[in-house]
Motif scaffolding. Structure first.
Motif, PDB file in Angstrom:
ATOM      1  N   VAL A 433       0.862  -1.187   0.000  1.00 22.42           N
ATOM      2  CA  VAL A 433       0.000   0.000   0.000  1.00 22.42           C
ATOM      3  C   VAL A 433       0.896   1.235   0.000  1.00 22.42           C
ATOM      4  N   LEU A 434       0.605   2.177  -0.864  1.00 21.68           N
ATOM      5  CA  LEU A 434       1.449   3.366  -0.980  1.00 21.68           C
ATOM      6  C   LEU A 434       0.563   4.609  -0.908  1.00 21.68           C
ATOM      7  N   ASP A 435       0.874   5.503   0.018  1.00 23.29           N
ATOM      8  CA  ASP A 435       0.121   6.762   0.113  1.00 23.29           C
ATOM      9  C   ASP A 435       0.955   7.894  -0.459  1.00 23.29           C
ATOM     10  N   LEU A 436       0.434   8.555  -1.475  1.00 28.24           N
ATOM     11  CA  LEU A 436       1.194   9.630  -2.126  1.00 28.24           C
ATOM     12  C   LEU A 436       0.514  10.960  -1.878  1.00 28.24           C
ATOM     13  N   PRO A 437       1.219  11.904  -1.236  1.00 25.60           N
ATOM     14  CA  PRO A 437       0.632  13.249  -1.098  1.00 25.60           C
ATOM     15  C   PRO A 437       0.516  13.837  -2.497  1.00 25.60           C
ATOM     16  N   ASP A 438      -0.478  14.657  -2.711  1.00 24.24           N
ATOM     17  CA  ASP A 438      -0.585  15.226  -4.050  1.00 24.24           C
ATOM     18  C   ASP A 438      -0.552  16.738  -3.970  1.00 24.24           C
ATOM     19  N   ARG A 439       0.403  17.318  -4.686  1.00 23.92           N
ATOM     20  CA  ARG A 439       0.567  18.769  -4.611  1.00 23.92           C
ATOM     21  C   ARG A 439      -0.315  19.430  -5.653  1.00 23.92           C
ATOM     22  N   ARG A 440      -0.799  18.630  -6.626  1.00 26.25           N
ATOM     23  CA  ARG A 440      -1.583  19.295  -7.700  1.00 26.25           C
ATOM     24  C   ARG A 440      -2.910  18.578  -7.872  1.00 26.25           C
ATOM     25  N   PRO A 441      -3.963  19.311  -8.251  1.00 25.91           N
ATOM     26  CA  PRO A 441      -5.253  18.643  -8.450  1.00 25.91           C
ATOM     27  C   PRO A 441      -5.139  17.647  -9.598  1.00 25.91           C
ATOM     28  N   ALA A 442      -5.944  16.587  -9.528  1.00 21.58           N
ATOM     29  CA  ALA A 442      -5.915  15.567 -10.595  1.00 21.58           C
ATOM     30  C   ALA A 442      -6.286  16.216 -11.912  1.00 21.58           C
ATOM     31  N   SER A 443      -5.484  15.974 -12.915  1.00 24.38           N
ATOM     32  CA  SER A 443      -5.867  16.545 -14.228  1.00 24.38           C
ATOM     33  C   SER A 443      -5.813  15.420 -15.246  1.00 24.38           C
ATOM     34  N   VAL A 444      -6.317  14.271 -14.808  1.00 26.94           N
ATOM     35  CA  VAL A 444      -6.238  13.125 -15.725  1.00 26.94           C
ATOM     36  C   VAL A 444      -7.369  13.218 -16.739  1.00 26.94           C
ATOM     37  N   VAL A 445      -7.015  13.288 -17.978  1.00 23.53           N
ATOM     38  CA  VAL A 445      -8.042  13.366 -19.035  1.00 23.53           C
ATOM     39  C   VAL A 445      -8.166  11.985 -19.658  1.00 23.53           C
ATOM     40  N   ARG A 446      -9.367  11.452 -19.671  1.00 25.00           N
ATOM     41  CA  ARG A 446      -9.529  10.111 -20.267  1.00 25.00           C
ATOM     42  C   ARG A 446      -9.964  10.281 -21.716  1.00 25.00           C
ATOM     43  N   ALA A 447      -9.103   9.814 -22.583  1.00 26.32           N
ATOM     44  CA  ALA A 447      -9.442   9.967 -24.013  1.00 26.32           C
ATOM     45  C   ALA A 447     -10.534   8.966 -24.369  1.00 26.32           C
ATOM     46  N   ALA A 448     -11.375   9.343 -25.303  1.00 29.64           N
ATOM     47  CA  ALA A 448     -12.440   8.434 -25.749  1.00 29.64           C
ATOM     48  C   ALA A 448     -11.783   7.219 -26.410  1.00 29.64           C
ATOM     49  N   SER A 449     -12.302   6.026 -26.111  1.00 26.81           N
ATOM     50  CA  SER A 449     -11.678   4.824 -26.677  1.00 26.81           C
ATOM     51  C   SER A 449     -12.110   4.649 -28.128  1.00 26.81           C
ATOM     52  N   PRO A 450     -11.161   4.279 -28.987  1.00 28.12           N
ATOM     53  CA  PRO A 450     -11.511   4.061 -30.407  1.00 28.12           C
ATOM     54  C   PRO A 450     -12.245   2.734 -30.610  1.00 28.12           C
TER      55      PRO A 450
END
Ligand code: CU
Length: 668
Positions: A433-450
């Motif tokens: 189990v790994l806990d990672l502090p996050d300094r930046r808001p999540a900006s994960v963009v999920r591309a539409a699947s082809p």
């Protein structure tokens, strides 16, 4: 021990001979160079033993690729050697690179200047173990190829297996034959100790050819390693026969301390011309007949103290892009089977972190993990909320560690599932189990699947029930079925299933259209044409929410398609328990394979097996006896009694329907 002074006078003769002849590089010249260079400089051998080729009046483009050593830079604790890895001196197969090199290299070797004996030896890098005095790397000879690519029985490239293609040994035979003087210093290992040719001073100062301390094991079946680890039947090597005689594999040898002159690292402490005070030195090992003998030069374990970080820095191609996270370890986990160290600038998302795994077996570090689905270790990195998923593959590095660099897409809690199979053991899953502090808001963009990817289940999802899933993939634009999938890690698809509480981890694989006895490493060739529907079998240990990631490959790209599954409670089991006949042999099968994996039966008599299949997810929906052309279904969580015909004396292998788990019946 009386020590003879080095035979200086002989060296002086050779230069004269050389001037007259055409610039043919003869063994004499090589020896002369090795012996003379140190004398002229009288410096410590590790700075003066090198065949240096100064770039006098050469344009830079030529100087970069000139043969032999380009420069030697002593630092306080290390010596740095630079070369292009090219030489006019041919040491034949001993300097044959593991991989095919298509580019110019600017090699830097860094070796400890003052070696000291190691308290505990550590495993070498997987690629290069030292450097010859001509600046050519001493490659790892022993891990490039293995039987069935399983990474357990490694082919010895110097084993003369085919007399029609004699192995090129370059000038080595001369070196071995020349017993008129102490053999030359050939190079240095990455622990700083020198490497010599086979002739050295014996206890009484006499010149003698050093003999290896290794010998062939007394085995007829390859079912256990020299260190005593008994392999699972899926890990057995081929029988000892004409095709695979003893000596074919590195694992066919064992060290015998009563044999030869050299220790298990293939070295000894001795006085040499360059080290009149004595030094530990590795020696090119030979046998009584004067032939090159296993382990030849280095064994992959060092006699000298060297750290993993020193080995990491010991060899680098400065012409290649720097690939690594250098920082020291910042986080450490340990469980009984595996330890994880994380390296990086800081423990955070959005930056590369080096994940370094050390696998142990009864406290001993494991170097060779079995290749399952073409990899020694599969690492599944999943965020606590099951949103983020990565399937990555740590590779072997120095110190028997498996490492991969990964950038976590956002902060929060992650689970790391390490899926691997040590020798002598069934598949293991170790999770961290790994806990990672996050300094930046999540900006994960999920591309539409082809793709339109559909997953259909053979029956309603209930716990403890075998479910067949069918995966179909259509082009999102044309809605045409995709028919040109490519194999991904030796299979048409991989399925990873994890429940919302991260209590169960399932790594499932397709049921190939044709059941096959092929080894579970899934050689791609036997996979046949890409299927339109990919089927897999699995079950769920409890009710609840699960996430399933289906991964497949097309046009060189791996597509990961997630599905959320809701599993209902297990149906009440109304089936009466199976009555097991008293004379039946009992066999269990689970995600850890068959237990026992080896069963002894009486030849010439029909017999019964009572096979109990574990309730927890496993892919043993069938038991198959390829040699008998028999296969029996094994319902989940139940015992199945099967009758088998009388067997002749000998072995009969069996496996699960997917060739994953293996066992053997021995009729004797
Ligand atoms: Cu994998």
């Amino acid at each position: 021990m009386g020590v003879k002074r080095p035979i200086v006078p002989i060296a002086l003769i050779t230069p004269v001979a050389m001037i007259k002849k055409t610039p043919q590089i003869k063994i004499g010249t090589f020896l002369w160079l090795c012996l003379l260079v140190p004398l002229t400089r009288a410096a410590e051998p590790i700075t003066s033993a090198w065949i240096i080729n100064p770039a006098t009046n050469q344009p830079a483009s030529l100087a970069r690729i000139r043969p032999e050593v380009h420069s030697v830079n002593p630092t306080e604790k290390h010596i740095e050697i630079r070369s292009a890895g090219l030489s006019l001196y041919d040491l034949g197969a001993l300097q044959a690179p593991n991989d095919h090199l298509e580019r110019i290299r600017q090699l830097r070797f860094r070796i400890p200047r003052c070696p000291i004996p190691a308290k505990q030896s550590i495993g070498a890098r997987p690629d290069v173990w030292g450097v010859f005095v001509n600046g050519v790397p001493i490659y790892n000879l022993f891990e490039a190829t293995s039987y069935q690519e399983q990474n357990l029985w490694h082919f010895d490239p110097l084993a003369q297996r085919d007399n029609s293609h004699p192995i090129n040994l370059g000038m080595l035979p001369n070196l071995i034959a020349d017993g008129t003087r102490h053999s030359p210093l050939l190079g240095y290992a990455f622990d700083g100790y020198p490497i010599y040719g086979p002739w050295g001073f014996g206890a009484a100062g006499e010149l003698r050819r050093m003999h290896s301390g290794y010998r062939l094991r007394h085995i007829t079946r390859r079912t256990a390693l020299a260190n005593g680890i008994v392999l699972t039947p899926a890990q057995y090597g081929p029988p000892v026969n004409d095709e695979y005689p003893l000596g074919t594999f590195v694992e066919d040898y064992e060290f015998d301390s009563c044999l030869g002159d050299l220790d298990e690292f293939n070295g000894r402490f001795a006085v040499t011309p360059e080290y009149p005070q004595g030094t530990y030195a590795y020696v090119l090992s030979t046998d009584a007949q004067g032939r090159l003998a296993f382990p030849y030069l280095l064994t992959g374990q060092y006699a000298g103290r060297v750290t993993t970080d020193e080995l990491r820095a010991a060899f680098r191609d400065e012409a290649a892009p720097p690939s690594d996270v250098e920082q020291a370890g910042i986080l450490f986990y340990q469980d009984k089977d595996a330890a994880l160290t994380i390296h990086g600038k800081q423990l955070a998302a959005h930056q590369p972190l080096r994940l370094s795994f050390a696998i142990t077996n009864n406290g001993k570090s494991v170097r060779h993990l079995e290749y399952v689905h073409e990899r020694p270790l599969h690492l599944l990195v999943v965020s606590e909320d099951l949103e983020d998923f990565a399937h990555i593959h740590p590779t072997l590095t120095a110190g028997d560690r498996y490492e991969v660099t990964h950038t976590f897409p956002r902060g929060g809690r992650y689970r790391l599932y390490a899926d691997y199979t040590p020798p002598g053991s069934a598949q293991r899953i170790t999770s961290f189990v790994l806990d990672l502090p996050d300094r930046r808001p999540a900006s994960v963009v999920r591309a539409a699947s082809p793709y339109h990817v559909q997953l259909a289940a053979s029956s309603p999802l209930r716990a403890n029930t075998e479910i067949e899933f069918a995966l179909t993939i259509r082009d999102a634009q044309t809605n045409q079925a995709v028919t040109d999938l490519e194999p991904f890690l030796g299979a048409w698809a991989h399925f990873v299933i994890i429940d919302e509480r991260h209590e169960s981890f399932i790594h499932a694989h397709p049921i190939e259209s044709t059941p096959r006895a092929a080894s579970h490493t899934h050689d791609v060739a036997s996979l046949g044409p890409p299927p339109e529907t990919i089927r897999t079998l699995t079950s769920f240990p409890r009710a609840g929410k699960y996430k399933l990631w289906a991964q497949f490959q097309r046009n060189g790209t791996v597509i990961t398609q997630p599905f959320v599954l809701r599993v209902a409670a297990a149906p009440t089991n109304t089936k009466p328990a199976t009555v097991i006949p008293p004379d039946a042999f009992k066999l269990n099968v689970s995600a850890h394979g068959f237990a026992p994996a080896q069963l002894t039966v009486t030849p010439g008599k029909p017999f019964k097996l009572a096979v109990t299949r574990d309730q927890l997810p496993n892919c043993a929906n069938k038991i198959v006896f390829p040699a008998l052309g028999l296969s029996f279904n094994l319902p989940l969580g139940q015992t199945t009694v099967i009758e088998l015909p009388a067997l002749p004396a000998g072995e009969l292998s069996f496996a699960c329907g997917m060739g994953m788990y293996k066992g053997v019946l021995i009729a004797q």
